[in-house]
Scaffold this motif. Structure first.
Motif, PDB file in Angstrom:
ATOM      1  N   UNK A   1     -13.729  72.155  35.264  1.00  0.00           N
ATOM      2  CA  UNK A   1     -14.223  73.496  36.111  1.00  0.00           C
ATOM      3  C   UNK A   1     -13.813  74.771  35.385  1.00  0.00           C
ATOM      4  N   UNK A   2     -12.859  74.825  34.805  1.00  0.00           N
ATOM      5  CA  UNK A   2     -12.338  76.080  33.940  1.00  0.00           C
ATOM      6  C   UNK A   2     -13.026  76.455  32.932  1.00  0.00           C
ATOM      7  N   UNK A   3     -13.653  75.354  32.036  1.00  0.00           N
ATOM      8  CA  UNK A   3     -14.564  75.505  31.142  1.00  0.00           C
ATOM      9  C   UNK A   3     -15.808  75.996  31.806  1.00  0.00           C
ATOM     10  N   UNK A   4     -16.507  75.357  32.461  1.00  0.00           N
ATOM     11  CA  UNK A   4     -17.737  75.806  33.188  1.00  0.00           C
ATOM     12  C   UNK A   4     -17.608  77.197  34.115  1.00  0.00           C
ATOM     13  N   UNK A   5     -16.412  77.740  34.277  1.00  0.00           N
ATOM     14  CA  UNK A   5     -16.251  78.958  34.796  1.00  0.00           C
ATOM     15  C   UNK A   5     -16.260  80.010  33.553  1.00  0.00           C
ATOM     16  N   UNK A   6     -15.557  79.509  32.584  1.00  0.00           N
ATOM     17  CA  UNK A   6     -15.575  80.390  31.050  1.00  0.00           C
ATOM     18  C   UNK A   6     -17.034  80.495  30.793  1.00  0.00           C
ATOM     19  N   UNK A   7     -18.025  79.513  30.716  1.00  0.00           N
ATOM     20  CA  UNK A   7     -19.207  79.606  30.262  1.00  0.00           C
ATOM     21  C   UNK A   7     -19.948  80.376  31.083  1.00  0.00           C
ATOM     22  N   UNK A   8     -19.781  80.337  32.386  1.00  0.00           N
ATOM     23  CA  UNK A   8     -20.415  81.521  33.276  1.00  0.00           C
ATOM     24  C   UNK A   8     -20.384  82.737  32.896  1.00  0.00           C
ATOM     25  N   UNK A   9     -19.090  82.949  32.597  1.00  0.00           N
ATOM     26  CA  UNK A   9     -18.564  84.324  32.245  1.00  0.00           C
ATOM     27  C   UNK A   9     -19.312  84.800  30.973  1.00  0.00           C
ATOM     28  N   UNK A  10     -19.496  83.914  30.005  1.00  0.00           N
ATOM     29  CA  UNK A  10     -19.928  84.281  28.614  1.00  0.00           C
ATOM     30  C   UNK A  10     -21.182  84.073  28.221  1.00  0.00           C
ATOM     31  N   UNK A  11     -21.976  83.222  28.975  1.00  0.00           N
ATOM     32  CA  UNK A  11     -23.517  82.743  28.883  1.00  0.00           C
ATOM     33  C   UNK A  11     -23.796  82.316  30.029  1.00  0.00           C
ATOM     34  N   UNK A  12     -23.724  83.090  31.072  1.00  0.00           N
ATOM     35  CA  UNK A  12     -24.155  82.800  32.448  1.00  0.00           C
ATOM     36  C   UNK A  12     -25.788  82.781  32.834  1.00  0.00           C
ATOM     37  N   UNK A  13     -26.633  83.396  32.019  1.00  0.00           N
ATOM     38  CA  UNK A  13     -28.038  83.506  32.092  1.00  0.00           C
ATOM     39  C   UNK A  13     -28.532  82.548  31.294  1.00  0.00           C
ATOM     40  N   UNK A  14     -28.020  81.816  30.538  1.00  0.00           N
ATOM     41  CA  UNK A  14     -28.654  80.724  29.484  1.00  0.00           C
ATOM     42  C   UNK A  14     -29.078  79.460  30.631  1.00  0.00           C
ATOM     43  N   UNK A  15     -30.222  79.048  30.375  1.00  0.00           N
ATOM     44  CA  UNK A  15     -30.942  77.999  31.088  1.00  0.00           C
ATOM     45  C   UNK A  15     -30.222  76.786  30.639  1.00  0.00           C
ATOM     46  N   UNK A  16     -29.824  75.830  31.409  1.00  0.00           N
ATOM     47  CA  UNK A  16     -29.385  74.316  30.981  1.00  0.00           C
ATOM     48  C   UNK A  16     -30.290  73.306  31.411  1.00  0.00           C
ATOM     49  N   UNK A  17     -31.080  73.714  32.535  1.00  0.00           N
ATOM     50  CA  UNK A  17     -32.302  72.791  32.785  1.00  0.00           C
ATOM     51  C   UNK A  17     -33.392  73.506  33.045  1.00  0.00           C
ATOM     52  N   UNK A  18     -34.629  73.100  32.390  1.00  0.00           N
ATOM     53  CA  UNK A  18     -35.932  73.560  32.613  1.00  0.00           C
ATOM     54  C   UNK A  18     -36.502  73.407  33.980  1.00  0.00           C
ATOM     55  N   UNK A  19     -36.476  71.934  34.454  1.00  0.00           N
ATOM     56  CA  UNK A  19     -37.123  71.358  35.286  1.00  0.00           C
ATOM     57  C   UNK A  19     -36.136  70.669  36.138  1.00  0.00           C
ATOM     58  N   UNK A  20     -35.791  71.143  37.290  1.00  0.00           N
ATOM     59  CA  UNK A  20     -35.740  72.473  37.905  1.00  0.00           C
ATOM     60  C   UNK A  20     -35.009  73.293  37.003  1.00  0.00           C
ATOM     61  N   UNK A  21     -35.313  74.624  37.317  1.00  0.00           N
ATOM     62  CA  UNK A  21     -34.623  75.694  36.426  1.00  0.00           C
ATOM     63  C   UNK A  21     -33.236  75.937  36.817  1.00  0.00           C
ATOM     64  N   UNK A  22     -32.279  75.804  36.031  1.00  0.00           N
ATOM     65  CA  UNK A  22     -30.572  75.838  36.420  1.00  0.00           C
ATOM     66  C   UNK A  22     -30.015  76.598  35.561  1.00  0.00           C
TER      67      UNK A  22
END
Length: 354
Positions: free
Chosen positions: A144-165
């Motif tokens: 959970x901490x790593x995901x929060x840190x990734x939200x901080x550093x690369x929040x606009x990056x798309x991890x899934x295209x269909x559906x877009x997440x």
């Protein structure tokens, strides 16, 4: 499935080889304790048991060791993947020492907050299983901490295209999924508690306490607590979060946000918040202005582009009569233009004079 395992193993080893000694050491400890778990109950000795953490037992070492104690192979794989991902994505930005501090802060907070939550559950329900049956262990809190840190550093990056997440919604999506699984009793309560407290503690640390070259914490708007929730709920959550923050400021747990106004800026008044980079904002503004100027210049060039009809007509005439001298071609061109002009002029008979 079997043919993908060697490829995954190769990628994992390549990623592990590019990380620091901190990441390698954590992975080695996880593997060693997993092998040791076949002979000894490592989760009981190293995991957080709420009834043993508080007086009179004081098993305080479990706050630091519970994160590396695993009993299932899939849990070991998840733990190793989480640590390696943190080493590949966060360590280049923070450094090995800061990653180790983040690892320690999140896991100690998960153990302490989880034990307090189960203690309060015992006080409310008088069920001893909350104190002596529950074991808090594993890397879900650090995930959970790593995901929060990734939200901080690369929040606009798309991890899934269909559906877009996008990356910024992944922490809460996973929390919602774990909550649904808990309601269906498919997972134990310690799984949800570990991940939830990992998300909360990592956000608090990154928001208010992490030290870096720009000061302490990250007070940018895109990392506010309300941004973890859907847009329809963000105003209400933001109001509650501001009230809690004001209360914590009064008891001196958090510091008040400091705004610095640069009235001498050449363009406009700029506001600097702790954790934000004004140079990065200025760079983005310059890029936007450059793109706008290029677009305007392209539009002007298209509107001022000369008509090519006459040039094409002259070129075709030259191609038809390649043996004519240049003066003859000019004469023919002028004559043709005169004929076209005369064809546009009409004469009418003048009326007879009275």
């Amino acid at each position: 499935m079997k043919r993908y395992l060697p490829v995954a193993r190769q990628h994992f080893l390549a990623a592990l080889a590019s990380t620091s000694v901190v990441v390698k050491s954590i992975c080695a400890v996880v593997l060693l304790l997993y092998l040791l778990s076949f002979a000894v109950d490592t989760v009981f000795a190293l995991g957080v048991t709420p009834g043993f953490l508080f007086p009179p037992n004081f098993w305080v070492w479990t706050l630091a060791t519970h994160c590396v104690a695993e009993t299932h192979l899939w849990d070991v794989g998840l733990s190793l993947a989480t640590v390696v991902a943190a080493g590949r994505l966060l360590e280049p930005l923070w450094g090995a020492l800061e990653l180790l501090i983040f690892f320690a802060v999140v896991n100690i907070s998960v153990g302490l907050l989880g034990a307090l939550a189960y203690l309060l559950s015992y006080v409310a329900l008088f069920d001893l299983s909350y104190l002596f049956t529950v074991r808090i262990h594993g890397m879900l809190g650090f995930l959970g901490g790593v995901l929060v840190a990734l939200k901080q550093t690369m929040g606009d990056r798309t991890v899934l295209k269909i559906p877009q997440v996008r990356m910024k919604v992944v922490p809460m999506l996973l929390l919602l999924l774990l909550a649904v699984l808990r309601l269906t009793t498919l997972i134990a309560s310690n799984v949800l508690a570990s991940y939830g407290f990992g998300v909360l503690s990592s956000w608090i640390y990154l928001r208010f306490y992490q030290r870096h070259s720009r000061g302490r914490g990250d007070m940018s708007d895109h990392f506010a607590f309300a941004t973890f929730f859907p847009e329809i709920l963000q105003p209400v959550v933001g109001l509650l979060a501001n009230l809690v923050h004001s209360l914590l400021v009064k008891v001196k747990v958090c510091r008040k946000t400091v705004k610095r106004y640069d009235v001498g800026a050449p363009s406009s008044i700029t506001i600097s918040l702790p954790g934000t980079d004004p140079q990065d904002a200025e760079r983005r503004r310059q890029l936007a202005l450059k793109a706008l100027n290029e677009r305007l210049k392209r539009v002007e060039d298209q509107s001022a582009w000369p008509s090519m009809e006459e040039d094409e007509e002259e070129d075709s005439m030259k191609a038809d009569d390649p043996l004519l001298p240049e003066k003859s071609r000019d004469t023919l061109t002028a004559g043709k233009a005169a004929n076209q002009e005369s064809s546009l002029i009409t004469f009418e008979d003048a009326p007879s004079q009275l």
